[in-house]
Write an enzyme that holds these catalytic residues in place. Structure first.
Site, PDB file in Angstrom:
ATOM      1  N   LYS A 100       0.867  -1.194   0.000  1.00 30.21           N
ATOM      2  CA  LYS A 100       0.000   0.000   0.000  1.00 30.21           C
ATOM      3  C   LYS A 100       0.893   1.229   0.000  1.00 30.21           C
ATOM      4  O   LYS A 100       2.024   1.157   0.475  1.00 30.21           O
ATOM      5  CB  LYS A 100      -0.863   0.027   1.264  1.00 30.21           C
ATOM      6  CG  LYS A 100      -2.075   0.921   1.149  1.00 30.21           C
ATOM      7  CD  LYS A 100      -3.238   0.184   0.527  1.00 30.21           C
ATOM      8  CE  LYS A 100      -4.405   1.057   0.229  1.00 30.21           C
ATOM      9  NZ  LYS A 100      -5.569   0.240  -0.156  1.00 30.21           N
ATOM     10  N   ASP A 104      -7.171   4.212  -4.419  1.00 30.63           N
ATOM     11  CA  ASP A 104      -7.788   4.092  -3.089  1.00 30.63           C
ATOM     12  C   ASP A 104      -8.368   5.481  -2.805  1.00 30.63           C
ATOM     13  O   ASP A 104      -8.618   6.241  -3.769  1.00 30.63           O
ATOM     14  CB  ASP A 104      -6.740   3.675  -2.035  1.00 30.63           C
ATOM     15  CG  ASP A 104      -7.379   3.228  -0.717  1.00 30.63           C
ATOM     16  OD1 ASP A 104      -7.842   2.074  -0.636  1.00 30.63           O
ATOM     17  OD2 ASP A 104      -7.443   4.031   0.244  1.00 30.63           O
TER      18      ASP A 104
HETATM   19  P1  NDP Z   1     -13.015   7.666  -2.666  1.00 35.40           P
HETATM   20  O1  NDP Z   1     -11.927   8.661  -2.507  1.00 35.40           O
HETATM   21  O2  NDP Z   1     -13.611   7.426  -3.982  1.00 35.40           O
HETATM   22  O3  NDP Z   1     -14.200   7.993  -1.654  1.00 35.40           O
HETATM   23  C1  NDP Z   1     -13.969   8.113  -0.287  1.00 35.40           C
HETATM   24  C2  NDP Z   1     -15.278   8.452   0.391  1.00 35.40           C
HETATM   25  O4  NDP Z   1     -15.110   8.346   1.795  1.00 35.40           O
HETATM   26  C3  NDP Z   1     -15.717   9.880   0.123  1.00 35.40           C
HETATM   27  O5  NDP Z   1     -17.101   9.945   0.190  1.00 35.40           O
HETATM   28  C4  NDP Z   1     -15.057  10.631   1.267  1.00 35.40           C
HETATM   29  O6  NDP Z   1     -15.667  11.873   1.557  1.00 35.40           O
HETATM   30  C5  NDP Z   1     -15.278   9.645   2.392  1.00 35.40           C
HETATM   31  N1  NDP Z   1     -14.248   9.835   3.421  1.00 35.40           N
HETATM   32  C6  NDP Z   1     -12.906   9.804   3.248  1.00 35.40           C
HETATM   33  N2  NDP Z   1     -12.282  10.047   4.387  1.00 35.40           N
HETATM   34  C7  NDP Z   1     -13.254  10.259   5.302  1.00 35.40           C
HETATM   35  C8  NDP Z   1     -13.249  10.565   6.671  1.00 35.40           C
HETATM   36  N3  NDP Z   1     -12.100  10.713   7.340  1.00 35.40           N
HETATM   37  N4  NDP Z   1     -14.449  10.673   7.297  1.00 35.40           N
HETATM   38  C9  NDP Z   1     -15.619  10.529   6.622  1.00 35.40           C
HETATM   39  N5  NDP Z   1     -15.675  10.243   5.317  1.00 35.40           N
HETATM   40  C10 NDP Z   1     -14.515  10.113   4.674  1.00 35.40           C
HETATM   41  O7  NDP Z   1     -12.411   6.313  -2.060  1.00 35.40           O
HETATM   42  P2  NDP Z   1     -12.934   4.812  -2.255  1.00 35.40           P
HETATM   43  O8  NDP Z   1     -14.397   4.764  -2.408  1.00 35.40           O
HETATM   44  O9  NDP Z   1     -12.070   4.176  -3.252  1.00 35.40           O
HETATM   45  O10 NDP Z   1     -12.524   4.176  -0.838  1.00 35.40           O
HETATM   46  C11 NDP Z   1     -13.430   4.085   0.245  1.00 35.40           C
HETATM   47  C12 NDP Z   1     -12.967   2.979   1.180  1.00 35.40           C
HETATM   48  O11 NDP Z   1     -12.940   1.731   0.466  1.00 35.40           O
HETATM   49  C13 NDP Z   1     -11.555   3.140   1.750  1.00 35.40           C
HETATM   50  O12 NDP Z   1     -11.524   2.578   3.044  1.00 35.40           O
HETATM   51  C14 NDP Z   1     -10.708   2.286   0.813  1.00 35.40           C
HETATM   52  O13 NDP Z   1      -9.503   1.865   1.424  1.00 35.40           O
HETATM   53  C15 NDP Z   1     -11.653   1.127   0.580  1.00 35.40           C
HETATM   54  N6  NDP Z   1     -11.417   0.294  -0.596  1.00 35.40           N
HETATM   55  C16 NDP Z   1     -11.333   0.843  -1.846  1.00 35.40           C
HETATM   56  C17 NDP Z   1     -11.153   0.022  -2.950  1.00 35.40           C
HETATM   57  C18 NDP Z   1     -11.168   0.540  -4.341  1.00 35.40           C
HETATM   58  O14 NDP Z   1     -11.106  -0.266  -5.261  1.00 35.40           O
HETATM   59  N7  NDP Z   1     -11.276   1.832  -4.569  1.00 35.40           N
HETATM   60  C19 NDP Z   1     -10.960  -1.424  -2.789  1.00 35.40           C
HETATM   61  C20 NDP Z   1     -11.141  -1.897  -1.438  1.00 35.40           C
HETATM   62  C21 NDP Z   1     -11.340  -1.054  -0.398  1.00 35.40           C
HETATM   63  P3  NDP Z   1     -14.965  13.231   1.100  1.00 35.40           P
HETATM   64  O15 NDP Z   1     -15.233  13.340  -0.370  1.00 35.40           O
HETATM   65  O16 NDP Z   1     -15.627  14.277   1.920  1.00 35.40           O
HETATM   66  O17 NDP Z   1     -13.499  13.124   1.409  1.00 35.40           O
HETATM   67  O1  2IT Z   2      -7.942  -1.663  -0.579  1.00 33.71           O
HETATM   68  C1  2IT Z   2      -7.907  -2.162  -1.715  1.00 33.71           C
HETATM   69  O2  2IT Z   2      -8.062  -3.374  -1.891  1.00 33.71           O
HETATM   70  C2  2IT Z   2      -7.747  -1.262  -2.863  1.00 33.71           C
HETATM   71  N1  2IT Z   2      -7.707  -0.052  -2.671  1.00 33.71           N
HETATM   72  C3  2IT Z   2      -7.619  -1.821  -4.243  1.00 33.71           C
HETATM   73  C4  2IT Z   2      -6.225  -2.316  -4.500  1.00 33.71           C
HETATM   74  C5  2IT Z   2      -5.935  -2.745  -5.913  1.00 33.71           C
HETATM   75  O3  2IT Z   2      -4.763  -3.105  -6.144  1.00 33.71           O
HETATM   76  O4  2IT Z   2      -6.817  -2.760  -6.769  1.00 33.71           O
END
Ligand code: NDP
Ligand code: 2IT
Length: 455
Positions: A136, A176
């Protein structure tokens, strides 16, 4: 699996000693301590009668990353001012494949958060059945309010250092929080330029340059597929259920979309400013508007109520809204013990974690004690990295599969993860998916480490 009283006492004492040592070696890293504790409390009792793993000190080795690369990222903003950020890549464990995992750009990124994410990624990737190690990275860069030009210059500066540490058989980053299609494109463009080669070293790429269909949707879709498998064990499904979702980024958007496909009613979404509650349900038209708001206009979820009605709750999280199913999809530790108690009291009977470590250990304990269906992050959100793995396969073959083909493979992988969790997590007629995911993820990595000897 349950241990005799003496063995349990021995395991508890060992766990306590292990955690004291881990905290001493990793001071000031609470998120990392939390992720390891949540894992070790299942793995330590499992190791009780497995002397080979204990002699090889597998748990101590697994909790120490292979390496951590830290670097300076300098760029100039639109006012021509010099800005300095810190970039990091945690290459946690490559026992079963090249390091694989996302990059996070967020103002609070620090070593504790990146180590917890890298650690989780090792076991999540193991569960996918694909050959991927765990890593990461990211930076304490806040993309909010930055122009496209500023984001581009930051990404190019970040990659100008990172490129020497990654490669298609070494380490493959992805997105992420704060790293979506725009950032991945800038990062990949700079990587290609510096290396003078076109290889699939980053995933989540645009479709015109090696990206995979369904990667955008994969984490959210996978999280709902996993929920559906869990519901299936109780003869239940998503249809007609009231669902609450937190976040409104990539994962939340496609969790909501798949819930709608399956006949669920989504009544909340949120961002770091607060949450919106639409008792009439966020339908496909409203969701398309949210996706545009968040990915194109880069606006705030509070704007929803002016357009579609409903209520906006500033500075609050959605867990008090009565629901059947809950999907935390924003960030770590967004769901605490009291939230968990409220959810259970309101009749929520399934939680599927789209975000990484969104529930605190105390919240998880509430879910397990009440025997609700609880899908932990490393299982429930593994669909994103799984389709990243499929993107790598397509890049290596110089082919691209259809939407249907990738979606089917994603579904099959989520089903396999569910079977693995049931295999290791069955406890009478209750399935402890937390233990199931931890042990199933652990065994594959541990066996590879054992086979390599001491290093
Ligand atoms: P994005 O940046 O697309 O979206 C993040 C969302 O979470 C936004 O709505 C953001 O709001 C909110 N957020 C971020 N930080 C905070 C905080 N401190 N308090 C409240 N809300 C918060 O990210 P993703 O959707 O990609 O990721 C969301 C989660 O999913 C993370 O935990 C990530 O690690 C996990 N994840 C992502 C994957 C992927 O493929 N993208 C895969 C597996 C897990 P704001 O816009 O106000 O910052
Ligand atoms: O937390 C996660 O699994 C991710 N943000 C996606 C990682 C990836 O390599 O697609």
């Amino acid at each position: 699996m349950s241990l005799s009283k003496t063995h349990q006492k021995h395991a508890d004492a060992y766990l306590e000693k292990f955690m004291i040592g881990l905290k001493r070696r990793n001071r000031g890293q609470p998120e990392f301590h939390q992720a390891v504790h949540e894992f070790a409390r299942d793995v330590v009792p499992f190791l009780d009668d497995k002397q080979a793993y204990k002699d090889a000190r597998i748990l101590d080795r697994m909790t120490e990353p292979d390496r951590v690369i830290v670097f300076r990222v300098c760029w100039t903003d639109d006012a021509n001012k010099v800005r300095v950020n810190r970039g990091t890549r945690v290459q946690f464990n490559n026992s079963i494949g090249p390091y694989k995992g996302g990059l996070r750009f967020h103002k609070n990124v620090n070593i504790s958060i990146l180590k917890f994410l890298g650690f989780e990624q090792v076991f999540k990737n193991s569960l996918t059945t694909l050959p991927m190690g765990g890593g990461k990275g990211g930076a304490n860069f806040n993309p909010h309010g930055k122009s496209d030009g500023e984001v581009m210059r930051f990404c190019q500066a970040f990659m100008t250092e990172l490129y020497r540490h990654i490669g298609p058989n070494t380490d493959i980053p992805a997105g992420d929080i704060g790293v979506g299609a725009r950032e991945v494109s800038y990062l990949f463009g700079q990587y290609k330029r510096l290396r003078n080669e076109f290889t699939g070293t980053i995933t989540g790429k645009g479709l015109a340059f090696g990206g995979s269909l369904i990667r955008t949707e994969a984490t959210g879709y996978g999280c709902v597929y996993f929920a559906r498998e869990m519901l299936g064990t109780r003869g239940d499904d998503v249809k007609g259920k009231t669902c609450i979702v937190s976040g409104s980024g990539n994962v939340a958007q496609y969790t909501a979309e798949k819930l709608l496909h399956l006949g669920g009613k989504v009544v909340t979404m949120s961002d770091s400013g607060g949450f919106l509650h639409d008792p009439n349900g966020i339908d496909e038209e409203k969701l398309a508007w949210i996706i545009d708001l968040k990915t194109v206009k880069r606006g705030r979820i509070s704007e929803y109520v002016e357009k579609w009605g409903g209520e906006y709750h500033k500075g609050k999280r959605p867990w008090g809204v009565p629901c059947d199913l809950a999907f935390p999809c924003a960030t770590q530790n967004e769901l605490e013990e009291d939230d968990a108690k409220t959810l259970v009291a309101n009749g929520c009977h399934l939680v599927s974690e789209g975000a990484n470590m969104p529930s605190t250990i105390e919240a998880i304990n509430v879910f397990l004690d009440n025997k609700i269906l609880f899908g932990p992050a490393k299982a429930a959100n593994a669909g994103g990295v799984a389709v990243s793995g499929l993107e790598q396969s397509q890049n290596a073959m110089r082919l691209s599969w259809s939407r249907e083909e990738v979606d089917l493979q994603l579904l099959e992988i989520m089903k396999k993860i569910h079977v693995s969790c049931v295999g290791q997590g069955k406890d009478g007629d209750f399935i402890n998916y937390v233990r199931g995911a931890n042990i199933a993820g652990f065994v594959k990595v541990a066996d590879a480490m054992l086979a390599y000897g001491v290093h």
